[in-house]
Design a protein around this motif. Structure first.
Motif, PDB file in Angstrom:
ATOM      1  N   LEU A  22       0.883  -1.137   0.112  1.00 12.38           N
ATOM      2  CA  LEU A  22       0.132   0.071   0.043  1.00 12.38           C
ATOM      3  C   LEU A  22       0.838   1.170   0.086  1.00 12.38           C
ATOM      4  CD1 LEU A  22      -2.830  -0.936   2.487  1.00 12.38           C
ATOM      5  CD2 LEU A  22      -3.151  -0.361  -0.102  1.00 12.38           C
ATOM      6  N   ASP A  23       2.172   1.079   0.770  1.00 12.91           N
ATOM      7  CA  ASP A  23       3.130   2.281   0.524  1.00 12.91           C
ATOM      8  C   ASP A  23       2.446   3.517   1.291  1.00 12.91           C
ATOM      9  OD1 ASP A  23       5.586   3.402   0.314  1.00 12.91           O
ATOM     10  OD2 ASP A  23       4.960   4.197  -1.781  1.00 12.91           O
ATOM     11  N   VAL A  24       1.673   3.297   2.427  1.00 15.36           N
ATOM     12  CA  VAL A  24       0.942   4.425   3.235  1.00 15.36           C
ATOM     13  C   VAL A  24       2.103   4.587   4.513  1.00 15.36           C
ATOM     14  CG1 VAL A  24      -1.398   4.116   2.296  1.00 15.36           C
ATOM     15  CG2 VAL A  24      -0.250   2.631   4.221  1.00 15.36           C
ATOM     16  N   GLY A  25       3.092   4.147   4.532  1.00 14.27           N
ATOM     17  CA  GLY A  25       3.800   4.248   5.826  1.00 14.27           C
ATOM     18  C   GLY A  25       3.766   3.068   6.726  1.00 14.27           C
ATOM     19  N   ASP A  26       4.312   2.987   7.762  1.00 11.51           N
ATOM     20  CA  ASP A  26       4.588   1.663   8.739  1.00 11.51           C
ATOM     21  C   ASP A  26       3.047   1.343   9.259  1.00 11.51           C
ATOM     22  OD1 ASP A  26       5.631  -0.508   9.533  1.00 11.51           O
ATOM     23  OD2 ASP A  26       7.067   0.477  10.968  1.00 11.51           O
ATOM     24  N   ILE A  27       2.612   0.414   9.283  1.00  9.09           N
ATOM     25  CA  ILE A  27       1.363   0.000   9.682  1.00  9.09           C
ATOM     26  C   ILE A  27       1.472  -1.090  11.177  1.00  9.09           C
ATOM     27  CG2 ILE A  27      -0.758  -1.544   9.336  1.00  9.09           C
ATOM     28  CD1 ILE A  27      -0.309  -0.679   6.686  1.00  9.09           C
ATOM     29  N   LEU A  28       0.850  -0.778  12.143  1.00 10.36           N
ATOM     30  CA  LEU A  28       1.046  -1.543  13.562  1.00 10.36           C
ATOM     31  C   LEU A  28      -0.018  -3.028  13.336  1.00 10.36           C
ATOM     32  CD1 LEU A  28       2.358  -1.938  16.292  1.00 10.36           C
ATOM     33  CD2 LEU A  28       0.554  -0.556  17.476  1.00 10.36           C
ATOM     34  N   ILE A  29       0.437  -3.995  13.519  1.00 15.16           N
ATOM     35  CA  ILE A  29      -0.354  -5.331  13.461  1.00 15.16           C
ATOM     36  C   ILE A  29      -0.610  -5.741  15.037  1.00 15.16           C
ATOM     37  CG2 ILE A  29      -0.517  -7.529  12.751  1.00 15.16           C
ATOM     38  CD1 ILE A  29      -0.512  -5.423  10.475  1.00 15.16           C
ATOM     39  N   ALA A  30      -1.632  -6.010  15.299  1.00  9.50           N
ATOM     40  CA  ALA A  30      -2.104  -6.606  16.554  1.00  9.50           C
ATOM     41  C   ALA A  30      -2.722  -7.935  16.384  1.00  9.50           C
ATOM     42  CB  ALA A  30      -3.080  -5.559  17.445  1.00  9.50           C
ATOM     43  N   ASP A  31      -2.129  -9.102  16.666  1.00  8.74           N
ATOM     44  CA  ASP A  31      -2.417 -10.033  16.286  1.00  8.74           C
ATOM     45  C   ASP A  31      -2.886 -11.023  17.403  1.00  8.74           C
ATOM     46  OD1 ASP A  31      -2.397 -13.159  15.889  1.00  8.74           O
ATOM     47  OD2 ASP A  31      -1.687 -12.714  13.599  1.00  8.74           O
ATOM     48  N   PHE A  32      -4.277 -11.490  17.571  1.00  8.85           N
ATOM     49  CA  PHE A  32      -4.469 -12.236  18.758  1.00  8.85           C
ATOM     50  C   PHE A  32      -5.311 -13.384  18.601  1.00  8.85           C
ATOM     51  CE2 PHE A  32      -7.631 -12.330  22.475  1.00  8.85           C
ATOM     52  CZ  PHE A  32      -6.877 -12.032  23.329  1.00  8.85           C
TER      53      PHE A  32
END
Length: 91
Positions: A22-32
């Protein structure tokens, strides 16, 4: 934020690649993911959130998910930036 179910590792990895491209900057992932001890019957056992420009820190999100895991009897938790994931995969 985008919520998505995690049915298989292959599907989840494909979603992560799409986030990366997507090239929108860093994305934080929260996997549960629920642990076997906390699962009753057949159900979705793992899901995640992708957060662009999250309102909280990685550490704080991890702490909140740990608290939630204790309340429901256990869970597998992973909180990471998509850039960290891509580096581990060699992208």
């Amino acid at each position: 934020a985008v919520w998505y179910p995690c049915f298989t590792d292959e599907q989840t990895e494909a979603i992560y690649l799409q986030f990366l491209y997507l090239d929108v900057g860093d994305i934080l992932i929260a996997d549960f993911g629920l642990t076997k001890e906390s699962v009753v019957g057949a159900s979705l056992q793992r899901s995640a959130l992708a957060l662009l420009r999250p309102p909280t820190t990685e550490q704080r999100l991890n702490e909140m998910l740990q608290d939630l895991a204790q309340l429901i009897g256990g869970a597998d938790i992973k909180v990471f930036w998509i850039s960290q994931w891509s580096q581990r995969r060699g992208f």
